[in-house]
Design a protein around this motif. Sequence first.
Motif, short mmCIF file in Angstrom:
data_model
loop_
_atom_site.label_atom_id
_atom_site.label_comp_id
_atom_site.label_asym_id
_atom_site.label_seq_id
_atom_site.Cartn_x
_atom_site.Cartn_y
_atom_site.Cartn_z
N ARG A 106 53.68 58.73 32.68
CA ARG A 106 52.91 58.57 33.84
C ARG A 106 51.73 57.97 33.65
O ARG A 106 51.09 56.99 35.09
CB ARG A 106 53.13 59.72 34.71
CG ARG A 106 52.43 59.49 36.08
CD ARG A 106 52.84 60.58 36.91
NE ARG A 106 52.34 61.69 36.29
CZ ARG A 106 52.31 63.03 37.14
NH1 ARG A 106 53.20 63.51 38.42
NH2 ARG A 106 51.72 64.27 36.43
N THR A 107 50.48 58.86 32.77
CA THR A 107 49.37 58.10 33.05
C THR A 107 49.49 57.87 32.10
O THR A 107 48.64 56.21 32.40
CB THR A 107 48.58 59.28 31.61
OG1 THR A 107 48.96 60.21 31.92
CG2 THR A 107 47.34 58.50 31.10
N VAL A 108 50.22 56.78 31.02
CA VAL A 108 50.43 55.48 30.35
C VAL A 108 50.59 54.20 31.36
O VAL A 108 50.13 53.08 31.91
CB VAL A 108 51.99 55.01 29.55
CG1 VAL A 108 52.26 53.51 29.22
CG2 VAL A 108 51.01 56.48 28.25
N LEU A 109 51.36 54.38 32.44
CA LEU A 109 51.71 53.80 33.44
C LEU A 109 50.77 53.21 34.71
O LEU A 109 50.62 52.25 34.98
CB LEU A 109 52.90 54.22 34.53
CG LEU A 109 53.80 53.54 35.62
CD1 LEU A 109 54.20 52.48 35.05
CD2 LEU A 109 54.20 54.17 36.19
N ALA A 110 49.71 54.73 34.84
CA ALA A 110 48.53 54.25 35.11
C ALA A 110 47.78 53.85 34.95
O ALA A 110 47.27 52.65 36.34
CB ALA A 110 48.51 56.18 35.47
N LEU A 111 47.57 54.13 33.87
CA LEU A 111 46.29 53.09 32.98
C LEU A 111 46.72 51.68 33.26
O LEU A 111 45.77 50.51 32.89
CB LEU A 111 46.49 53.75 31.79
CG LEU A 111 45.45 54.86 31.90
CD1 LEU A 111 45.24 55.71 30.15
CD2 LEU A 111 43.85 54.82 32.28
N HIS A 112 48.10 51.24 32.42
CA HIS A 112 48.14 50.13 32.60
C HIS A 112 48.89 49.32 33.72
O HIS A 112 48.22 48.25 34.14
CB HIS A 112 49.65 50.33 31.90
CG HIS A 112 50.78 48.15 31.71
ND1 HIS A 112 50.13 47.24 31.23
CD2 HIS A 112 51.73 47.94 32.68
CE1 HIS A 112 51.31 46.23 31.56
NE2 HIS A 112 51.87 46.71 31.95
N ASP A 113 49.17 49.88 34.91
CA ASP A 113 49.09 49.04 36.67
C ASP A 113 47.45 48.65 36.30
O ASP A 113 46.70 47.96 37.51
CB ASP A 113 49.31 50.08 36.90
CG ASP A 113 50.69 50.11 36.75
OD1 ASP A 113 51.17 49.11 36.91
OD2 ASP A 113 51.32 51.06 37.46
N ALA A 114 46.60 50.03 36.66
CA ALA A 114 45.20 49.52 36.84
C ALA A 114 44.65 48.82 35.84
O ALA A 114 43.07 47.71 36.69
CB ALA A 114 44.65 50.91 36.33
N SER A 115 44.65 48.64 34.51
CA SER A 115 43.84 48.01 33.92
C SER A 115 44.89 46.49 34.15
O SER A 115 43.79 45.05 33.60
CB SER A 115 44.11 48.16 32.70
OG SER A 115 45.28 48.14 31.71
N GLY A 116 45.84 46.35 34.78
CA GLY A 116 46.62 44.63 34.51
C GLY A 116 46.89 44.51 33.25
O GLY A 116 47.00 43.27 33.31
N GLY A 117 47.75 45.08 32.62
CA GLY A 117 47.09 44.48 30.98
C GLY A 117 46.21 43.98 30.17
O GLY A 117 46.23 43.49 28.86
N ASN A 118 45.02 44.29 30.74
CA ASN A 118 43.91 43.89 30.61
C ASN A 118 43.26 44.61 29.37
O ASN A 118 42.42 45.80 29.95
CB ASN A 118 42.69 43.25 31.31
CG ASN A 118 41.50 42.53 30.67
OD1 ASN A 118 41.04 43.31 29.60
ND2 ASN A 118 41.17 41.76 30.99
N PRO A 119 43.10 44.50 28.27
CA PRO A 119 42.69 45.33 26.69
C PRO A 119 40.43 46.15 27.07
O PRO A 119 41.07 47.25 26.58
CB PRO A 119 42.82 44.67 25.62
CG PRO A 119 43.74 43.60 25.68
CD PRO A 119 43.05 43.15 26.66
N LEU A 120 40.42 44.88 27.14
CA LEU A 120 38.74 45.66 28.51
C LEU A 120 38.95 46.30 28.84
O LEU A 120 37.99 47.47 28.88
CB LEU A 120 38.19 44.17 28.09
CG LEU A 120 36.65 44.29 28.38
CD1 LEU A 120 35.96 45.03 27.31
CD2 LEU A 120 36.06 43.16 28.98
#
Length: 791
Positions: A106-120
């Motif tokens: 769930r943390t992975v999904l939250a961070l992925h969604d919040a970052s939009g897949g942008n590594p920076l």
Amino acid sequence: MDLSDPPAVFRAAAASLASDDRDRPFLLLVDDVHLLDATSAMLLSQLMDAEALFLVATARDQVPMSEAVGAIDRADGLPRIDVTPLDCISTEDLLTAALGSVVEKRTVLALHDASGGNPLFLRELVLGAVERGELVSTDRVWRLTGRATATSRLVQGIETRLSGLPPASLGVLELLSLVEPAGVGELETPADEGTLELLERGGLIRVQRARRRITVTLAHPLYSEVLRDRLPPYRRRQTLGAHIERVVGRGARRHDDALRIATWQLSAGISADPGLLVQAAGLARYGHDYEQVLSLLEAVPEDRRTVATYLLEGEALYELGRFDEAEKRLAEAYRMATSDEDRAAITMERTQNLCWGTSELERALAVNVKARSRITDPGLRDALGVNEGAMRILAGRPEEGLAQLDDPGSAADERVRLYGLGMKVLGLAAVGRTAEAVELGRRAHEEHELAGEHLVIQHHTAALSALALAHAAAGDLESARLTAERGHQLAVSAGATQPGVWLAWGLARTHWLAGRLADARRWYAEALALARSEPVPIILRLAASGLAASSALLGDIVCAQDALEGFDGYPDFPFLTGEDRLGEAWLLASRGQLRASQEVVLRAADRARQAGYASSEMLLLTEAARMGAAPLVQDRLCELAKRCDGVFAAVRSRFATALSARDGGLLATASQELESMGALLLAAEAAAAAAHAFSQDGQSRAATRWAATAAALRERCQGASSPGFIFASPATPLTPRELEIALMASHGSSSKEIAALLVLSVRTVDNNLQHIYRKLGITSRTELNAGLGRR
């Protein structure tokens, strides 16, 4: 340097680069090359043509470039690499590598969604969350305890990008931050087509078509956060008020418009109609957004609340893990109820909370029996009968429960019918009727998924959890894994907390049965962390026990001990009783206390037998066989194999019989059968035992072959170190008593400690150790691990 004379600038730059007497071109790195002015871009182009430098540059996608920069981009021989956003799997891999251990899905999904897949952006979000203490490691699993919010540096970068926009463009972005996704038609007044086109070309919004509707969203989730945070309250109220008027003026015909409008009204501080709030709360419940349900219902005046609103609120509190509050609200609703329909509906929800939430099964049964006695409607009485049967399956009386669930498909209430079907799947799997369980499980999930499109119901991944357990009981471990993986992904994406926790545990248990111990530990750790935080108390013992067992067999005694800390304080939930002792048993076995471990697991198997959980009893008896007690359990496993269907029952029986008889041929066959069904660690132990048996019989070629098979299978078990390999090793010609003493001594136990645990004299222990040293060809305790062939 005089920039008015470009040729002179070029000659000076080329001469400067050549003055270093390099045999290779000068390497120049340019970040955001699209921001270069025309003169600089032209100079770079000329220097590249002259091979005076090697250029590595980055440019934002979908951002306008000057003609001069475009010429560089189009230059011959200049490779272009498009860096696409990280997908969810890549995000998880990157987070795991950076943080050094497992990251909760769930943390992975939250961070992925919040970052939009942008590594920076991802890096900044992680650093910010760690700094705020909101990204923490619990039970060796990283989890986000708050929202993934932008750091000051990210905010600054986003605000820089937004600065300089014309008022019309900024107004559209502010509106979208409050209401996205929005239909193009809803934006017609605040934005003309030219503004939307400009924002889309600038990479600030996304325009997407879904069926017949075109929707607009901000290009990145963090834009929304930054824009919302800088909006003053009055501006927010004004913007949302105008938008509500537009949507209502267009007819508010979409099925979720009530939810959208009510949410906007609350956000703007505009008073909302109580009827609209209740309607919106129902829609939020339909989408499993329980926080939103509570937010909307809290705005309903006290004098406008009804039995239905209390029921809805109680259910939301239960789903959010606020069980005591849910019980108070539902008990209050029951006191207010005046009809059989309301009493039955409240009782169903209240017993769910008492059963799955507070783990008070007997109290839940009493509540159900009392309510059923007051209801005269036959259909409603049948519904509560289904509910009672489901609880008996969980309460250690599966056969009684199955009798009451003989035909749950005939229940008039579709919610009750589907719940009954799912619980019957669990009951059938638990008693060993696995073929029926799998068939019914598939049907139950299909019906549950379809019903979810028109019915307010528990998330359909709950049915996948039951189906995965049925597959595992039948011995189809690959189907169990795939089903649980699919269900877990869907549950996490939908925010379905309880099914998500059970599916994480189901994945762990499946990996355990398959002998993939590192994967098992990873998922047991996630299930335990989730069960503690959500909370889902009824799974705590099973998750903690599994984490301890898998850690012990991986040689991580500290992790195993930590997992069992506080274990006795967890609710002793009857479902799958006995399996919660695996952690204690394998921790003892890993320390060399084999007789104590056998006693723990045999007592646990007896508990499962008394409760009627045949599948759990077979699992536990198989563990006892692996710990050296095969002669004690083979007969009972043979009995169970005759009563229970599925390949796992039969193969477990043959495995224990072959271990007890030390028959190389039977062990080799068992190993092949276990490998074919994916039970790799059991297959490896059977192969090792076969090698030992063949060696004892003087069949050296067969012994060599099966020793190699055991080694190959063991390599697939992710570092497993099981006593079964030591029992079977030709290099350990020890009696059972000597082996136990040797194992305990190899873990650092003193002779005095060993003597106390085994009720022997210290002198007897020391004498045994001397015999052990001679047999193994060693001279001291420090050589015991090598002498026992342990890794």
